[in-house]
Design an enzyme around this catalytic site. Structure first.
Site, short mmCIF file in Angstrom:
data_model
loop_
_atom_site.label_atom_id
_atom_site.label_comp_id
_atom_site.label_asym_id
_atom_site.label_seq_id
_atom_site.Cartn_x
_atom_site.Cartn_y
_atom_site.Cartn_z
N LYS A 34 0.86 -1.18 0.00
CA LYS A 34 0.00 0.00 0.00
C LYS A 34 0.89 1.22 0.00
O LYS A 34 1.81 1.34 0.81
CB LYS A 34 -0.89 0.00 1.26
CG LYS A 34 -1.82 1.20 1.33
CD LYS A 34 -3.09 0.95 0.55
CE LYS A 34 -3.88 2.20 0.24
NZ LYS A 34 -3.43 2.89 -1.01
N GLN B 103 7.30 3.88 3.92
CA GLN B 103 5.88 3.51 3.93
C GLN B 103 5.63 2.25 4.77
O GLN B 103 4.61 2.13 5.45
CB GLN B 103 5.41 3.27 2.48
CG GLN B 103 3.89 3.31 2.30
CD GLN B 103 3.35 4.73 2.17
OE1 GLN B 103 3.92 5.54 1.44
NE2 GLN B 103 2.27 5.02 2.84
N LYS C 67 5.50 3.40 8.36
CA LYS C 67 4.33 4.27 8.53
C LYS C 67 3.05 3.45 8.57
O LYS C 67 2.20 3.62 9.45
CB LYS C 67 4.27 5.24 7.34
CG LYS C 67 3.14 6.24 7.38
CD LYS C 67 2.88 6.87 6.02
CE LYS C 67 4.09 7.57 5.45
NZ LYS C 67 3.77 8.39 4.26
N LYS D 165 5.40 1.75 -3.09
CA LYS D 165 5.37 3.09 -3.68
C LYS D 165 5.65 2.95 -5.17
O LYS D 165 6.33 2.02 -5.59
CB LYS D 165 6.48 3.96 -3.06
CG LYS D 165 6.23 5.45 -3.21
CD LYS D 165 5.31 5.94 -2.11
CE LYS D 165 4.89 7.38 -2.31
NZ LYS D 165 4.20 7.89 -1.10
N GLY E 224 -2.65 8.28 -4.37
CA GLY E 224 -1.99 9.49 -4.85
C GLY E 224 -0.74 9.83 -4.06
O GLY E 224 -0.46 9.28 -3.00
N ASP E 225 0.03 10.74 -4.62
CA ASP E 225 1.19 11.36 -3.96
C ASP E 225 1.46 12.61 -4.79
O ASP E 225 0.56 13.11 -5.48
CB ASP E 225 2.40 10.39 -3.93
CG ASP E 225 3.51 10.86 -2.99
OD1 ASP E 225 3.38 10.69 -1.76
OD2 ASP E 225 4.52 11.42 -3.47
N THR F 84 -4.58 13.52 5.05
CA THR F 84 -3.17 13.67 5.43
C THR F 84 -2.98 14.98 6.20
O THR F 84 -2.34 15.01 7.26
CB THR F 84 -2.25 13.62 4.20
OG1 THR F 84 -2.61 12.48 3.42
CG2 THR F 84 -0.80 13.52 4.60
N ASN G 173 -2.03 18.96 -1.93
CA ASN G 173 -3.06 18.28 -1.14
C ASN G 173 -2.77 18.33 0.36
O ASN G 173 -3.64 18.70 1.16
CB ASN G 173 -3.21 16.84 -1.61
CG ASN G 173 -4.16 16.04 -0.75
OD1 ASN G 173 -3.74 15.33 0.17
ND2 ASN G 173 -5.45 16.20 -0.99
N SER H 276 -6.79 5.77 3.68
CA SER H 276 -6.85 4.89 2.50
C SER H 276 -7.24 3.47 2.94
O SER H 276 -8.02 2.80 2.27
CB SER H 276 -5.48 4.83 1.81
OG SER H 276 -5.29 5.93 0.95
P1 NDP Z 1 0.94 17.71 -4.38
O1 NDP Z 1 1.42 17.33 -5.72
O2 NDP Z 1 -0.50 17.88 -4.15
O3 NDP Z 1 1.67 19.02 -3.86
C1 NDP Z 1 3.04 19.08 -3.76
C2 NDP Z 1 3.44 20.48 -3.31
O4 NDP Z 1 4.83 20.47 -3.01
C3 NDP Z 1 3.24 21.51 -4.41
O5 NDP Z 1 3.00 22.76 -3.82
C4 NDP Z 1 4.60 21.48 -5.11
O6 NDP Z 1 4.91 22.67 -5.81
C5 NDP Z 1 5.54 21.29 -3.95
N1 NDP Z 1 6.73 20.57 -4.42
C6 NDP Z 1 6.78 19.34 -4.98
N2 NDP Z 1 8.03 19.02 -5.34
C7 NDP Z 1 8.79 20.06 -4.99
C8 NDP Z 1 10.16 20.34 -5.10
N3 NDP Z 1 11.02 19.45 -5.64
N4 NDP Z 1 10.60 21.55 -4.62
C9 NDP Z 1 9.74 22.44 -4.07
N5 NDP Z 1 8.41 22.23 -3.95
C10 NDP Z 1 7.96 21.07 -4.40
O7 NDP Z 1 1.52 16.56 -3.41
P2 NDP Z 1 1.05 16.17 -1.94
O8 NDP Z 1 0.57 17.35 -1.21
O9 NDP Z 1 0.19 14.99 -2.05
O10 NDP Z 1 2.43 15.66 -1.30
C11 NDP Z 1 3.31 16.52 -0.57
C12 NDP Z 1 4.21 15.67 0.29
O11 NDP Z 1 3.42 14.90 1.22
C13 NDP Z 1 5.07 14.64 -0.43
O12 NDP Z 1 6.28 14.48 0.27
C14 NDP Z 1 4.25 13.37 -0.31
O13 NDP Z 1 5.06 12.22 -0.43
C15 NDP Z 1 3.73 13.53 1.10
N6 NDP Z 1 2.53 12.75 1.46
C16 NDP Z 1 1.39 12.83 0.72
C17 NDP Z 1 0.27 12.13 1.13
C18 NDP Z 1 -1.02 12.25 0.42
O14 NDP Z 1 -1.99 11.66 0.89
N7 NDP Z 1 -1.13 12.98 -0.68
C19 NDP Z 1 0.31 11.25 2.30
C20 NDP Z 1 1.53 11.30 3.04
C21 NDP Z 1 2.60 12.02 2.61
P3 NDP Z 1 4.80 22.69 -7.41
O15 NDP Z 1 3.34 22.66 -7.70
O16 NDP Z 1 5.48 23.94 -7.80
O17 NDP Z 1 5.52 21.47 -7.89
O1 2IT Z 2 3.08 8.88 1.39
C1 2IT Z 2 1.94 8.45 1.60
O2 2IT Z 2 1.62 7.91 2.67
C2 2IT Z 2 0.93 8.63 0.56
N1 2IT Z 2 1.23 9.23 -0.47
C3 2IT Z 2 -0.45 8.06 0.74
C4 2IT Z 2 -0.47 6.62 0.35
C5 2IT Z 2 -1.80 5.94 0.33
O3 2IT Z 2 -1.81 4.76 -0.03
O4 2IT Z 2 -2.83 6.55 0.65
#
Ligand code: NDP
Ligand code: 2IT
Length: 445
Positions: free
Chosen positions: A90, A111, A114, A126, A165-166, A209, A240, A376
């Site tokens: 997952k 992961q 976590k 992943k 998603g991520d 998240t 997100n 999830s």
């Molecule tokens: P999104 O794609 O929705 O948003 C990512 C954000 O981070 C955007 O504002 C993006 O800016 C910025 N960003 C991405 N890459 C870079 C970079 N290299 N340098 C600077 N800014 C950057 O992703 P999420 O919000 O889903 O994910 C954000 C983080 O949270 C990640 O580390 C992800 O692994 C983690 N995460 C996500 C989960 C989820 O449920 N979605 C769960 C747990 C962890 P820009 O648009 O300019 O690229």
């Molecule tokens: O990093 C993470 O935990 C996620 N992007 C969410 C993974 C999931 O299966 O919901």
């Protein structure tokens, strides 16, 4: 040489050119030293650490698709199936030009621990691609997703591996991926999470998240006789995780003054207007600098630098290694007392060590962002039962889960004599369940 050092050296030697994977493994092994040294013979006898750091399987494939000019583009696709000791693989899919095998191995490894902390039966995985959704038309994103899933569908399933998603993968992408999975396999099953509410999604998954991050932050603050209300907060990113962390922090009375994207950051002394951010990011897929044009009095600054904004609490919610030692020192000098990670490994090792050595409170991502994958797992549960829970029911379970994770990591830190070190606490508490399940299942994994 200790068993943990031996395994770290082995990982570096056998996985060249994967610095993020080495970094994630080192942090976990350093934390586990306390546990491993106390039970060295037991773990050595079954080569537990050698097995823990090796993914069960890595699938790597070609993703050809046709762009709007009729040209064929080719991207790389991957799925890292890291560990299935406690449940089906997952973990999310990341679409970003920086994606490579090493980054996905770091994320799959994290992961595993976590997912164990959530208390739910999910293993670690992943995947993703170096595809960049930015600037692509909807049709191009759909063409890419359909090609990606045509190949990936051979290796996943509701009881086998359940992606989500991520970075770069949200509701739109999950929709195109799900449609193609169904078309190729003929199965209407919970093979992806983060689905839309009309086709098997769970309420609260979009918010989970970010909300979960604030719930566990709140639990930690209360435990240290502090509260979120009235605090000034800085949140990096505007995707997100960042958006829903800001939403919940504001609901609990905090003032969020800065957010960012990969181009720069906005500062709004009056408090960020989240309706404006949502319109820019969720509706128009625009850039954060548009906020400054929309909200008089706010300021946009190009480039990095969000950590120079004065705050009480910093929440890195963008990407790995976005907060380095200098950033940590600046935050501390400006009076920041608490850092909680919404992203995966956003704080460098040097910065983490500095923070832990100071009197700041620190929550590591594998505990503090676990609400996303935890919800999830609740979506998978609802899909299996062929029913759906209300927003309040899921939100209550999420809150409970985050409080429970805080209790687990804080207890593990105490048991091993490092009270308040939630990095060590999270790594140990996550490890214990996985190790137990691996040993019980013999040499199968
Ligand atoms: P999104 O794609 O929705 O948003 C990512 C954000 O981070 C955007 O504002 C993006 O800016 C910025 N960003 C991405 N890459 C870079 C970079 N290299 N340098 C600077 N800014 C950057 O992703 P999420 O919000 O889903 O994910 C954000 C983080 O949270 C990640 O580390 C992800 O692994 C983690 N995460 C996500 C989960 C989820 O449920 N979605 C769960 C747990 C962890 P820009 O648009 O300019 O690229
Ligand atoms: O990093 C993470 O935990 C996620 N992007 C969410 C993974 C999931 O299966 O919901």
């Amino acid at each position: 040489m200790s068993y943990t050092e031996e395994i770290y050296n082995r990982v570096v030697a056998q996985n060249p050119g994967e610095p993020e994977f080495h970094q994630a493994v080192k942090e976990v092994l350093d934390s586990l030293k306390l546990v491993i040294d106390a039970n060295e013979e037991k773990y050595r006898a079954v080569s537990l650490l050698e097995r823990l750091v090796e993914p069960e399987r890595i699938i790597s494939f070609k993703v050809p698709w046709v762009d709007d000019n009729g040209k064929v583009q080719v991207n790389k696709g991957y799925r890292v199936q890291f560990n299935s000791a406690i449940g089906p693989y997952k973990g999310g899919l990341r679409f970003h030009p920086s994606v490579n095998q090493g980054i996905l191995k770091f994320l799959g490894f994290e992961q595993t621990f976590k997912n164990s902390l959530t208390g739910l039966p999910i293993g670690g995985g992943k995947g993703g691609s170096n595809f960049d959704p930015k600037g692509k038309s909807d049709r191009e994103v759909m063409a890419f997703c359909q090609s990606f899933m045509t190949e990936l569908s051979k290796y996943i399933g509701a009881d086998q591996d359940v992606p989500a998603g991520d970075i770069g993968v949200g509701g739109r992408e999950i929709g195109y991926l799900y449609g193609q999975y169904k078309r190729v396999t003929g199965l209407y099953e919970g093979v992806l999470t983060g689905k839309g509410l009309t086709w098997g999604g769970s309420l609260v998954r979009t918010q989970a998240t970010g909300y979960g991050l604030i719930y566990i932050l709140d639990a930690m603050l209360k435990d240290h006789s502090m509260e979120l209300a009235g605090k000034t907060v800085v949140v990096s990113g505007s995707g997100n995780v960042a958006i829903y962390a800001v939403e919940k922090a504001q609901q609990l009375g905090a003032k969020v003054v800065a957010m960012s994207d990969s181009n720069g950051y906005i500062y709004d002394a009056e408090g960020i207007r989240l309706d404006v951010v949502k319109e820019i990011k969720e509706v128009r897929r625009g850039r954060i600098k548009e906020y400054a044009a929309a909200v008089p009095g706010s300021v946009y600054t190009e480039g990095k630098g969000i950590w120079s904004v004065k705050c009480d609490i910093a929440l890195p919610c963008a990407t790995q290694n976005e907060l380095n030692l200098d950033d940590a020192k600046t935050l501390k000098a400006n009076g920041c007392a608490v850092i909680a990670e919404g992203a995966n490994m956003p704080t460098t090792r040097e910065a983490t060590d500095f923070i832990l050595d100071s009197d700041m409170l620190f929550l590591p991502g594998k505990a503090s962002n676990a609400g996303g994958v935890g919800t999830s797992a609740l979506e998978m549960c609802q899909n299996s039962m062929r029913m759906s829970w209300t927003f309040e029911e899921v939100d209550e379970k999420l809150k409970h889960m985050m409080n429970d994770i805080y209790a687990k990591i804080s207890d593990a830190a105490k048991r091993y004599g490092v009270e308040g070190n939630y990095v060590t606490g999270a790594n140990i508490a996550g490890f214990e369940k996985v190790a137990d399940a691996m040993i019980a299942q013999g040499t199968a994994l």
